[in-house]
Design a protein around this motif. Sequence first.
Motif, mmCIF file in Angstrom:
data_model
loop_
_atom_site.group_PDB
_atom_site.id
_atom_site.type_symbol
_atom_site.label_atom_id
_atom_site.label_comp_id
_atom_site.label_asym_id
_atom_site.label_seq_id
_atom_site.Cartn_x
_atom_site.Cartn_y
_atom_site.Cartn_z
ATOM 1 N N UNK A 20 0.828 -1.197 0.000
ATOM 2 C CA UNK A 20 0.000 0.000 0.000
ATOM 3 C C UNK A 20 0.870 1.257 0.000
ATOM 4 N N UNK A 21 1.905 1.263 0.832
ATOM 5 C CA UNK A 21 2.843 2.384 0.884
ATOM 6 C C UNK A 21 3.505 2.602 -0.469
ATOM 7 N N UNK A 22 3.965 1.522 -1.090
ATOM 8 C CA UNK A 22 4.617 1.635 -2.399
ATOM 9 C C UNK A 22 3.653 2.170 -3.461
ATOM 10 N N UNK A 23 2.408 1.725 -3.413
ATOM 11 C CA UNK A 23 1.414 2.192 -4.384
ATOM 12 C C UNK A 23 1.212 3.700 -4.256
ATOM 13 N N UNK A 24 1.047 4.175 -3.026
ATOM 14 C CA UNK A 24 0.871 5.615 -2.812
ATOM 15 C C UNK A 24 2.125 6.394 -3.211
ATOM 16 N N UNK A 25 3.302 5.832 -2.904
ATOM 17 C CA UNK A 25 4.559 6.500 -3.258
ATOM 18 C C UNK A 25 4.715 6.578 -4.779
ATOM 19 N N UNK A 26 4.471 5.476 -5.467
ATOM 20 C CA UNK A 26 4.608 5.461 -6.930
ATOM 21 C C UNK A 26 3.620 6.424 -7.584
ATOM 22 N N UNK A 27 2.419 6.516 -7.032
ATOM 23 C CA UNK A 27 1.426 7.453 -7.549
ATOM 24 C C UNK A 27 1.958 8.883 -7.428
ATOM 25 N N UNK A 28 2.503 9.227 -6.270
ATOM 26 C CA UNK A 28 3.061 10.569 -6.072
ATOM 27 C C UNK A 28 4.268 10.808 -6.984
ATOM 28 N N UNK A 29 5.108 9.790 -7.133
ATOM 29 C CA UNK A 29 6.291 9.933 -7.986
ATOM 30 C C UNK A 29 5.884 10.135 -9.447
ATOM 31 N N UNK A 30 4.900 9.371 -9.898
ATOM 32 C CA UNK A 30 4.432 9.511 -11.272
ATOM 33 C C UNK A 30 3.814 10.887 -11.510
ATOM 34 N N UNK A 31 3.013 11.350 -10.553
ATOM 35 C CA UNK A 31 2.446 12.701 -10.661
ATOM 36 C C UNK A 31 3.559 13.741 -10.779
ATOM 37 N N UNK A 32 4.591 13.580 -9.942
ATOM 38 C CA UNK A 32 5.704 14.524 -9.942
ATOM 39 C C UNK A 32 6.477 14.468 -11.259
ATOM 40 N N UNK A 33 6.715 13.261 -11.784
ATOM 41 C CA UNK A 33 7.407 13.132 -13.069
ATOM 42 C C UNK A 33 6.604 13.771 -14.199
ATOM 43 N N UNK A 34 5.299 13.541 -14.216
ATOM 44 C CA UNK A 34 4.456 14.137 -15.253
ATOM 45 C C UNK A 34 4.455 15.660 -15.164
ATOM 46 N N UNK A 35 4.400 16.179 -13.962
ATOM 47 C CA UNK A 35 4.459 17.627 -13.775
ATOM 48 C C UNK A 35 5.797 18.172 -14.264
ATOM 49 N N UNK A 36 6.879 17.449 -13.946
ATOM 50 C CA UNK A 36 8.218 17.857 -14.367
ATOM 51 C C UNK A 36 8.350 17.799 -15.884
ATOM 52 N N UNK A 37 7.791 16.767 -16.504
ATOM 53 C CA UNK A 37 7.830 16.653 -17.968
ATOM 54 C C UNK A 37 7.076 17.807 -18.617
ATOM 55 N N UNK A 38 5.919 18.126 -18.067
ATOM 56 C CA UNK A 38 5.103 19.205 -18.626
ATOM 57 C C UNK A 38 5.766 20.568 -18.521
ATOM 58 N N UNK A 39 6.617 20.758 -17.512
ATOM 59 C CA UNK A 39 7.264 22.055 -17.336
ATOM 60 C C UNK A 39 8.707 22.058 -17.831
ATOM 61 N N UNK A 40 9.201 20.921 -18.344
ATOM 62 C CA UNK A 40 10.590 20.812 -18.792
ATOM 63 C C UNK A 40 10.799 21.542 -20.111
ATOM 64 N N UNK A 41 12.069 21.900 -20.339
ATOM 65 C CA UNK A 41 12.440 22.483 -21.625
ATOM 66 C C UNK A 41 12.327 21.412 -22.692
ATOM 67 N N UNK A 42 12.098 21.839 -23.918
ATOM 68 C CA UNK A 42 11.865 20.892 -25.006
ATOM 69 C C UNK A 42 13.045 19.962 -25.255
#
Length: 197
Positions: free
Chosen positions: A129-151
């Motif tokens: 359960x902990x890993x699932x919640x952590x991976x969800x947060x990590x994926x959200x963070x990666x997607x946010x970082x990708x969306x704001x990253x330079x091309x």
Amino acid sequence: MAVKGEKCSGGKKSKDRLTALVAANMDGTDKLPLLVIGKFKKPRCFNNIAHLPVTYEANKKAWMDSTLFTKWVRRLDRRFLAEGRRVCLIVDNCTAHPDIKDLKAMKLVFLPPNTTSKLQPCDQGIIQNLKRFYRHRMLERLLLTINTADEGDDMVNINKQISLLDAVRMLRAAWNDVKQETVAKCFAHAGFVVRIT
């Protein structure tokens, strides 16, 4: 980042690792602060941070060892003694978990060899359960970082934008997301029940 089964190209698979020790009481009302083990004793991202949301330790492989375990248990023993509590800690049987003598407020009870997957409450769904919640947060963070990253940024540069401090904070938030009911059900599934006499 790659899809499961896809070959890693343009670099090596990341070897960044953290180990987290989780512990809670039977009814889930007292989830202990996480012990997080990393590879670096004083990571740069921890500079100017007054208080970490977890207990952080380090060794070369970012694994639990008997020294770190003993230090963690003794710290808990002092806490429980000051709180006037008596605690039984169920521990799996491995070399990183030695039998610690002279504990004042705690008793360590070791599971029989090769029974951890069936009898250890944390292995009944708490860690998953902990890993699932952590991976969800990590994926959200990666997607946010990708969306704001330079091309021109590639995934290696994007991954480096998430620091150890970010990972520790996400891990703590994920631990907060693990529900009391989940912990209680995992203890019950492992066969731990309260008998009122």
